[in-house]
Design an enzyme around this catalytic site. Sequence first.
Site, PDB file in Angstrom:
ATOM      1  N   ARG A 168      20.494 -24.573 -49.782  1.00 53.28           N
ATOM      2  CA  ARG A 168      19.386 -23.313 -49.587  1.00 53.28           C
ATOM      3  C   ARG A 168      20.011 -22.241 -50.541  1.00 53.28           C
ATOM      4  O   ARG A 168      19.871 -20.910 -50.305  1.00 53.28           O
ATOM      5  CB  ARG A 168      19.497 -22.731 -48.347  1.00 53.28           C
ATOM      6  CG  ARG A 168      19.170 -23.636 -47.184  1.00 53.28           C
ATOM      7  CD  ARG A 168      17.573 -24.145 -47.380  1.00 53.28           C
ATOM      8  NE  ARG A 168      17.266 -25.128 -46.595  1.00 53.28           N
ATOM      9  CZ  ARG A 168      17.541 -26.530 -47.030  1.00 53.28           C
ATOM     10  NH1 ARG A 168      17.847 -26.806 -48.563  1.00 53.28           N
ATOM     11  NH2 ARG A 168      17.300 -27.367 -46.265  1.00 53.28           N
ATOM     12  N   SER A 252      13.623 -20.317 -40.793  1.00 51.27           N
ATOM     13  CA  SER A 252      14.992 -20.136 -40.160  1.00 51.27           C
ATOM     14  C   SER A 252      15.372 -18.788 -40.586  1.00 51.27           C
ATOM     15  O   SER A 252      15.490 -18.616 -41.917  1.00 51.27           O
ATOM     16  CB  SER A 252      15.982 -21.385 -40.616  1.00 51.27           C
ATOM     17  OG  SER A 252      15.580 -22.744 -40.039  1.00 51.27           O
ATOM     18  N   GLU A 372      18.886 -16.221 -44.170  1.00 51.64           N
ATOM     19  CA  GLU A 372      18.498 -17.097 -45.160  1.00 51.64           C
ATOM     20  C   GLU A 372      17.317 -16.430 -46.049  1.00 51.64           C
ATOM     21  O   GLU A 372      17.149 -16.790 -47.256  1.00 51.64           O
ATOM     22  CB  GLU A 372      17.843 -18.364 -44.511  1.00 51.64           C
ATOM     23  CG  GLU A 372      17.373 -19.693 -45.406  1.00 51.64           C
ATOM     24  CD  GLU A 372      16.868 -20.918 -44.989  1.00 51.64           C
ATOM     25  OE1 GLU A 372      17.702 -21.486 -44.290  1.00 51.64           O
ATOM     26  OE2 GLU A 372      15.721 -21.197 -44.845  1.00 51.64           O
TER      27      GLU A 372
HETATM   28  C1  LIG Z   1       7.070 -21.386 -40.521  1.00 52.87           C
HETATM   29  C2  LIG Z   1       8.139 -21.331 -41.805  1.00 52.87           C
HETATM   30  C3  LIG Z   1       8.863 -22.359 -41.813  1.00 52.87           C
HETATM   31  C4  LIG Z   1       9.775 -22.782 -42.999  1.00 52.87           C
HETATM   32  N1  LIG Z   1      10.384 -23.640 -42.951  1.00 52.87           N
HETATM   33  C5  LIG Z   1      11.342 -24.218 -44.006  1.00 52.87           C
HETATM   34  C6  LIG Z   1      11.956 -25.270 -44.119  1.00 52.87           C
HETATM   35  O1  LIG Z   1      11.853 -26.284 -43.538  1.00 52.87           O
HETATM   36  N2  LIG Z   1      12.776 -25.412 -45.400  1.00 52.87           N
HETATM   37  C7  LIG Z   1      12.944 -24.638 -46.384  1.00 52.87           C
HETATM   38  O2  LIG Z   1      13.839 -24.645 -47.195  1.00 52.87           O
HETATM   39  N3  LIG Z   1      12.324 -23.357 -46.145  1.00 52.87           N
HETATM   40  C8  LIG Z   1      11.579 -23.116 -45.028  1.00 52.87           C
HETATM   41  N4  LIG Z   1      10.930 -21.989 -44.948  1.00 52.87           N
HETATM   42  C9  LIG Z   1      11.072 -21.009 -45.841  1.00 52.87           C
HETATM   43  C10 LIG Z   1       9.973 -20.990 -47.150  1.00 52.87           C
HETATM   44  O3  LIG Z   1       9.187 -21.603 -46.800  1.00 52.87           O
HETATM   45  C11 LIG Z   1      10.521 -21.412 -48.378  1.00 52.87           C
HETATM   46  O4  LIG Z   1      11.601 -20.628 -48.692  1.00 52.87           O
HETATM   47  C12 LIG Z   1       9.367 -21.373 -49.350  1.00 52.87           C
HETATM   48  O5  LIG Z   1      10.050 -21.894 -50.495  1.00 52.87           O
HETATM   49  C13 LIG Z   1       9.318 -19.902 -49.848  1.00 52.87           C
HETATM   50  O6  LIG Z   1       7.971 -19.975 -50.766  1.00 52.87           O
HETATM   51  P1  LIG Z   1       7.009 -18.710 -50.986  1.00 52.87           P
HETATM   52  O7  LIG Z   1       6.287 -18.978 -52.040  1.00 52.87           O
HETATM   53  O8  LIG Z   1       6.468 -18.112 -49.751  1.00 52.87           O
HETATM   54  O9  LIG Z   1       8.320 -17.476 -51.418  1.00 52.87           O
HETATM   55  P2  LIG Z   1       8.459 -16.156 -51.402  1.00 52.87           P
HETATM   56  O10 LIG Z   1       8.691 -15.839 -50.025  1.00 52.87           O
HETATM   57  O11 LIG Z   1       6.998 -15.372 -51.946  1.00 52.87           O
HETATM   58  O12 LIG Z   1       9.414 -15.706 -52.214  1.00 52.87           O
HETATM   59  C14 LIG Z   1      10.693 -16.193 -51.761  1.00 52.87           C
HETATM   60  C15 LIG Z   1      11.775 -15.871 -52.942  1.00 52.87           C
HETATM   61  O13 LIG Z   1      11.196 -16.731 -54.352  1.00 52.87           O
HETATM   62  C16 LIG Z   1      11.024 -15.803 -55.213  1.00 52.87           C
HETATM   63  N5  LIG Z   1      10.002 -16.461 -55.975  1.00 52.87           N
HETATM   64  C17 LIG Z   1       8.860 -16.780 -55.585  1.00 52.87           C
HETATM   65  N6  LIG Z   1       8.022 -17.430 -56.594  1.00 52.87           N
HETATM   66  C18 LIG Z   1       8.969 -17.349 -57.719  1.00 52.87           C
HETATM   67  C19 LIG Z   1       8.805 -18.065 -59.026  1.00 52.87           C
HETATM   68  N7  LIG Z   1       7.847 -18.534 -59.478  1.00 52.87           N
HETATM   69  N8  LIG Z   1       9.712 -17.902 -59.777  1.00 52.87           N
HETATM   70  C20 LIG Z   1      11.114 -17.189 -59.518  1.00 52.87           C
HETATM   71  N9  LIG Z   1      11.183 -16.651 -58.259  1.00 52.87           N
HETATM   72  C21 LIG Z   1      10.128 -16.694 -57.365  1.00 52.87           C
HETATM   73  C22 LIG Z   1      10.795 -14.169 -54.723  1.00 52.87           C
HETATM   74  O14 LIG Z   1      11.023 -13.254 -55.619  1.00 52.87           O
HETATM   75  C23 LIG Z   1      11.588 -13.957 -53.529  1.00 52.87           C
HETATM   76  O15 LIG Z   1      12.964 -13.792 -53.845  1.00 52.87           O
HETATM   77  C24 LIG Z   1       9.991 -21.825 -43.769  1.00 52.87           C
HETATM   78  C25 LIG Z   1       9.208 -20.540 -43.600  1.00 52.87           C
HETATM   79  C26 LIG Z   1       8.274 -20.331 -42.565  1.00 52.87           C
HETATM   80  C27 LIG Z   1       7.717 -18.897 -42.509  1.00 52.87           C
END
Ligand SMILES: Cc1cc2nc3c(=O)[nH]c(=O)nc-3n(C[C@H](O)[C@H](O)[C@H](O)COP(=O)(O)OP(=O)(O)OC[C@H]3O[C@@H](n4cnc5c(N)ncnc54)[C@H](O)[C@@H]3O)c2cc1C
Length: 380
Positions: A168, A252, A372
């Site tokens: 992670r 998480s 996380e």
């Molecule tokens: C219900 C739920 C279940 C989840 N289950 C999991 C799981 O099973 N496993 C897991 O690993 N994660 C899980 N997550 C966490 C999350 O879904 C992941 O981390 C996902 O990759 C985040 O994507 P996002 O586009 O929403 O990122 P955001 O929340 O929009 O951004 C997260 C971070 O990434 C940066 N970022 C976003 N886009 C870019 C880009 N293009 N370039 C550089 N940096 C960027 C942002 O600035 C921020 O720092 C879960 C979340 C939820 C709400």
Amino acid sequence: MPMPDVTPVPLSTLTTLRTGGTPTALIDAATTDELVGALRETWASGDEWLVLGGGSNLFVGDEPFEGTVVRVRTTGIERLPSPRPGYVRLRVQAGHNWDELCAYAVSAGLAGLEAMSGIPGTVGAAPVQNIGAYGQEISQTLVEVDLLDESTGEVSTVPASELGLGFRTSVFKHHYGSAPLRRAVILTVTFEAAEVGHEKREVVGAQLRAALGLQAGHPVSLEWIREHVLAVRRSKGMVLDDADPDTYSAGSFFQNAVVSASFARTLPDECPRWPLAPDVDPVTIIPLAAYDGVVAPPPSVVSDVKVSAAWLIEHSGLRKGFKLPRSRAALSTKHALALTNRGQGTAAELAELARFIQGRVQSEFGLVLQPEPVLVGVEL
Ligand SMILES: Cc1cc2nc3c(=O)[nH]c(=O)nc-3n(C[C@H](O)[C@H](O)[C@H](O)COP(=O)(O)OP(=O)(O)OC[C@H]3O[C@@H](n4cnc5c(N)ncnc54)[C@H](O)[C@@H]3O)c2cc1C
């Protein structure tokens, strides 16, 4: 080029934990040119900035964000040949929805992403914390990313081996990790997936087999895996659902703790623990052309272990659904690791609950759980 500005809205409406004040400016970038243009302009202004995907791994504070939020909305999947026989490459735009990519790969008979079905968010954010589920993580299929570096303002292609991908974490994640931070925005992500088709095959990975209730040797299709992963995730509130407040979370909230084997021995035997290495079945294939008569040494033994943060929370006396008096933040009723916003809760309320949990686990078991999600304008 004119900037695709939109009227700023509170980040509580753009993040799945539903917290966060209003930014000074909000830009929606629907093409790579718009994204690169918006970022270069923002960086030239010297303002604070935040790149936003689906907002599902962010915990944002209540104060207004004094800076520019650039929302990545680029989409598209390109299928490319791979130099490896039996594999293809998928080059995906950063704003593409992650689960839509998983659905595409499964329907095309491509293996490697199916166990990560249902993870919310965008493809571009996936390398940021090396997303994973049930023993599969993107470091196993990631080839390279195209990114725009803040320090140079230039686009470059960076191989997965240079991204500091760990449990992670990666060079992009702000608050911890041993590799130096790289301030950059991912534009595209390239994966390599195995062409396995729609036949039933044995499931790779003991953790995935266990989650799906499968015995070794029981073959199933990629479609079956995706469907069952989604069902398991839904039962834990781990698939976004507007009708279910247990999903108003960042997934998480605490990481499974990585501790030394000797520390792990001080924890109760019942506390679940796993080896740190990714859970893939041990097969080493040396292509004939690359075989020079020397067999690679066996991988070095990693003595650190991952211990279940959910178990530690529940066994420090905090049950699913726990909340502090008068607070609108609570543990999910389905999953002790997810902090949830029960409606109009503030970041301050969620932070208070997070600190309370950290304190309980620390006094009971002697370790501090680490968050996380990426924290913006909020501290624990
Ligand atoms: C219900 C739920 C279940 C989840 N289950 C999991 C799981 O099973 N496993 C897991 O690993 N994660 C899980 N997550 C966490 C999350 O879904 C992941 O981390 C996902 O990759 C985040 O994507 P996002 O586009 O929403 O990122 P955001 O929340 O929009 O951004 C997260 C971070 O990434 C940066 N970022 C976003 N886009 C870019 C880009 N293009 N370039 C550089 N940096 C960027 C942002 O600035 C921020 O720092 C879960 C979340 C939820 C709400």
